[in-house]
Scaffold this motif. Structure first.
Motif, PDB file in Angstrom:
ATOM      1  N   MET A 157       0.819  -1.241   0.067  1.00 42.54           N
ATOM      2  CA  MET A 157      -0.105   0.276  -0.059  1.00 42.54           C
ATOM      3  C   MET A 157       1.007   1.283  -0.070  1.00 42.54           C
ATOM      4  O   MET A 157       2.130   1.166   0.199  1.00 42.54           O
ATOM      5  N   SER A 158       0.373   2.318  -0.377  1.00 42.30           N
ATOM      6  CA  SER A 158       1.158   3.652  -0.496  1.00 42.30           C
ATOM      7  C   SER A 158       0.330   4.708   0.425  1.00 42.30           C
ATOM      8  O   SER A 158      -0.763   4.717   0.779  1.00 42.30           O
ATOM      9  N   THR A 159       1.308   5.373   1.332  1.00 45.47           N
ATOM     10  CA  THR A 159       0.788   6.412   2.159  1.00 45.47           C
ATOM     11  C   THR A 159       1.518   7.727   1.879  1.00 45.47           C
ATOM     12  O   THR A 159       2.258   7.879   1.000  1.00 45.47           O
ATOM     13  N   THR A 160       0.983   8.816   2.427  1.00 40.92           N
ATOM     14  CA  THR A 160       1.598  10.031   1.881  1.00 40.92           C
ATOM     15  C   THR A 160       2.489  10.836   2.784  1.00 40.92           C
ATOM     16  O   THR A 160       2.325  10.681   4.161  1.00 40.92           O
ATOM     17  N   CYS A 161       3.613  11.213   2.486  1.00 38.95           N
ATOM     18  CA  CYS A 161       4.728  11.935   3.408  1.00 38.95           C
ATOM     19  C   CYS A 161       4.104  13.070   3.660  1.00 38.95           C
ATOM     20  O   CYS A 161       3.614  13.966   2.826  1.00 38.95           O
ATOM     21  N   THR A 162       3.930  13.355   5.051  1.00 43.04           N
ATOM     22  CA  THR A 162       3.430  14.720   5.546  1.00 43.04           C
ATOM     23  C   THR A 162       4.490  14.915   6.539  1.00 43.04           C
ATOM     24  O   THR A 162       5.711  15.043   6.205  1.00 43.04           O
ATOM     25  N   GLY A 163       4.051  15.328   7.894  1.00 39.61           N
ATOM     26  CA  GLY A 163       5.164  15.479   8.955  1.00 39.61           C
ATOM     27  C   GLY A 163       6.046  14.399   9.141  1.00 39.61           C
ATOM     28  O   GLY A 163       5.497  13.158   8.954  1.00 39.61           O
ATOM     29  N   ASN A 164       7.181  14.498   9.657  1.00 42.86           N
ATOM     30  CA  ASN A 164       8.078  13.543  10.250  1.00 42.86           C
ATOM     31  C   ASN A 164       7.353  12.455  11.199  1.00 42.86           C
ATOM     32  O   ASN A 164       7.547  11.283  11.074  1.00 42.86           O
ATOM     33  N   GLU A 165       6.629  13.061  12.266  1.00 45.84           N
ATOM     34  CA  GLU A 165       6.117  11.941  13.310  1.00 45.84           C
ATOM     35  C   GLU A 165       5.176  10.972  12.694  1.00 45.84           C
ATOM     36  O   GLU A 165       4.701   9.936  13.254  1.00 45.84           O
ATOM     37  N   ASP A 166       4.417  11.372  11.658  1.00 41.63           N
ATOM     38  CA  ASP A 166       3.398  10.227  11.149  1.00 41.63           C
ATOM     39  C   ASP A 166       3.772  10.102   9.695  1.00 41.63           C
ATOM     40  O   ASP A 166       3.117   9.660   8.666  1.00 41.63           O
ATOM     41  N   TRP A 167       5.085   9.720   9.254  1.00 37.95           N
ATOM     42  CA  TRP A 167       5.632   9.449   8.012  1.00 37.95           C
ATOM     43  C   TRP A 167       5.483   7.922   7.530  1.00 37.95           C
ATOM     44  O   TRP A 167       6.211   7.181   8.276  1.00 37.95           O
ATOM     45  N   ASN A 168       4.485   7.483   7.069  1.00 41.78           N
ATOM     46  CA  ASN A 168       4.248   6.271   6.343  1.00 41.78           C
ATOM     47  C   ASN A 168       4.481   5.352   7.269  1.00 41.78           C
ATOM     48  O   ASN A 168       4.968   4.369   7.488  1.00 41.78           O
ATOM     49  N   PRO A 169       3.532   5.387   8.491  1.00 42.77           N
ATOM     50  CA  PRO A 169       3.483   4.379   9.524  1.00 42.77           C
ATOM     51  C   PRO A 169       3.082   3.012   9.168  1.00 42.77           C
ATOM     52  O   PRO A 169       3.648   2.008   9.398  1.00 42.77           O
ATOM     53  N   GLU A 170       2.088   2.930   8.391  1.00 39.66           N
ATOM     54  CA  GLU A 170       1.408   1.831   7.741  1.00 39.66           C
ATOM     55  C   GLU A 170       2.446   0.819   6.921  1.00 39.66           C
ATOM     56  O   GLU A 170       2.874  -0.178   7.003  1.00 39.66           O
ATOM     57  N   ALA A 171       3.159   1.686   6.301  1.00 34.39           N
ATOM     58  CA  ALA A 171       4.242   0.915   5.362  1.00 34.39           C
ATOM     59  C   ALA A 171       5.226   0.333   6.482  1.00 34.39           C
ATOM     60  O   ALA A 171       5.864  -0.818   6.106  1.00 34.39           O
ATOM     61  N   LEU A 172       5.605   1.121   7.395  1.00 34.73           N
ATOM     62  CA  LEU A 172       6.837   0.547   8.426  1.00 34.73           C
ATOM     63  C   LEU A 172       6.137  -0.801   8.852  1.00 34.73           C
ATOM     64  O   LEU A 172       6.977  -1.618   8.861  1.00 34.73           O
ATOM     65  N   GLY A 173       5.099  -0.694   9.280  1.00 33.14           N
ATOM     66  CA  GLY A 173       4.539  -2.153   9.801  1.00 33.14           C
ATOM     67  C   GLY A 173       4.565  -3.147   8.796  1.00 33.14           C
ATOM     68  O   GLY A 173       4.797  -4.421   9.283  1.00 33.14           O
ATOM     69  N   GLU A 174       4.063  -2.875   7.650  1.00 32.99           N
ATOM     70  CA  GLU A 174       4.374  -3.826   6.481  1.00 32.99           C
ATOM     71  C   GLU A 174       5.603  -4.544   6.452  1.00 32.99           C
ATOM     72  O   GLU A 174       5.872  -5.736   6.274  1.00 32.99           O
ATOM     73  N   ILE A 175       6.613  -3.391   6.511  1.00 36.26           N
ATOM     74  CA  ILE A 175       7.974  -3.807   6.391  1.00 36.26           C
ATOM     75  C   ILE A 175       8.337  -4.725   7.477  1.00 36.26           C
ATOM     76  O   ILE A 175       9.142  -5.871   7.441  1.00 36.26           O
ATOM     77  N   LEU A 176       7.982  -4.275   8.703  1.00 38.99           N
ATOM     78  CA  LEU A 176       8.554  -5.185   9.833  1.00 38.99           C
ATOM     79  C   LEU A 176       7.817  -6.640   9.936  1.00 38.99           C
ATOM     80  O   LEU A 176       8.571  -7.282  10.571  1.00 38.99           O
ATOM     81  N   SER A 177       6.760  -6.436   9.409  1.00 36.21           N
ATOM     82  CA  SER A 177       5.998  -7.907   9.545  1.00 36.21           C
ATOM     83  C   SER A 177       6.309  -8.734   8.188  1.00 36.21           C
ATOM     84  O   SER A 177       5.680  -9.628   7.828  1.00 36.21           O
ATOM     85  N   ASN A 178       6.960  -8.228   7.322  1.00 41.51           N
ATOM     86  CA  ASN A 178       7.392  -8.963   5.858  1.00 41.51           C
ATOM     87  C   ASN A 178       8.266  -9.969   6.075  1.00 41.51           C
ATOM     88  O   ASN A 178       9.405  -9.980   6.098  1.00 41.51           O
ATOM     89  N   ASP A 179       7.477 -11.375   6.329  1.00 36.69           N
ATOM     90  CA  ASP A 179       8.374 -12.554   6.255  1.00 36.69           C
ATOM     91  C   ASP A 179       8.300 -13.428   5.086  1.00 36.69           C
ATOM     92  O   ASP A 179       8.700 -14.258   4.785  1.00 36.69           O
TER      93      ASP A 179
END
Length: 258
Positions: A1-23
């Motif tokens: 999925m794709s998320t939008t770059c906004t402020g640093n504190e909420d930068w692509n949190p969904e993508a991070l979760g997907e990467i960390l669980s990418n087995d």
């Protein structure tokens, strides 16, 4: 999925979760970024993508996003961001390498996935990007090492690797390790005995106890700290120990002289 770059504190949190669980080995695509590849053939690209699978970069350039859906890639939108190598070949930066094949740490397909993502205004070039990482890490959008996030949105990634404690560690008990014993080269010039208490004793050219000291094994790497104070290293490759230009095998030749 794709998320939008906004402020640093909420930068692509969904993508991070997907990467960390990418087995499952899904590709990961950082898209729509300015990319300073530091590769003399590829150069700098704008509105470009960097695609990696595991620890290896497999594609760099515009248009890769078109295949992201087909490949079920995890997509990280990097609008307004610059991607630079996280490990810098300083010799190449000043023109000290004559051939492209000699370059290391470039964002080139086939190289290791080590890169840094920063806002464009903080990454005019690679040195300024690295300076921001050191002085203002909270401004970093992402720091990726061997395909795994280390920093994300200016903070440490949960479960990230931690640096070893500084200082010389205690010797490990290596009783029963197949790497304990005598290692010798084909010409019987070098004999190195590794003992279970983490000590080594080396005979060279018939000269007993030429070098003695402590050693530590980490994976296939062996580090030596000689009693004279210098450090050296070796690497285990299958049933061989490679050290200082010598290739040794276990259990052959004489033991170091007593």
């Amino acid at each position: 999925m794709s998320t939008t770059c906004t402020g640093n504190e909420d930068w692509n949190p969904e993508a991070l979760g997907e990467i960390l669980s990418n087995d499952a080995g899904r590709p990961v695509l950082f898209t729509n970024a300015r990319i300073l590849t530091m590769d003399p053939l590829i150069g700098t690209m704008t509105a470009a993508d960097i695609l990696f699978v595991g620890s290896l970069i497999v594609g760099v350039g515009p248009g890769i996003i078109t295949a992201a859906g087909d490949d079920n890639a995890i997509v990280v939108d990097c609008t307004g961001m610059t991607v630079v190598p996280a490990v810098v070949d300083t010799v190449a930066l000043v023109g000290g390498r004559g051939r492209r094949s000699e370059y290391v740490a470039t964002l080139t397909p086939g190289n290791t996935t080590d890169f840094l993502v920063l806002p464009d205004e903080l990454a005019a070039d690679v040195p300024s990007a690295l300076a921001t990482l050191v002085s203002r890490p909270e401004q970093v959008r992402s720091l990726v090492a061997a395909g795994r996030p280390v920093l994300w949105a200016g903070t440490d990634v949960p479960g990230r690797a931690t640096a070893p404690e500084t200082g010389i560690p205690a010797a490990a008990d290596l009783t029963g390790s197949p790497r304990v014993g005598v290692w010798s080269d084909q010409k019987d010039f070098l004999h190195q005995e590794l003992t279970a208490d983490g000590r080594y004793d080396e005979t060279r050219g018939g000269r007993p106890h030429a070098y003695q000291g402590s050693y530590w094994i980490d994976g296939d790497r062996i580090d030596y700290l000689d009693d004279l104070g210098f450090w050296a290293y070796g690497e285990f490759k299958r049933d061989e120990l490679h050290h200082a230009g010598y290739v040794m095998k276990p259990g052959r030749g004489l033991r170091p002289a007593q």
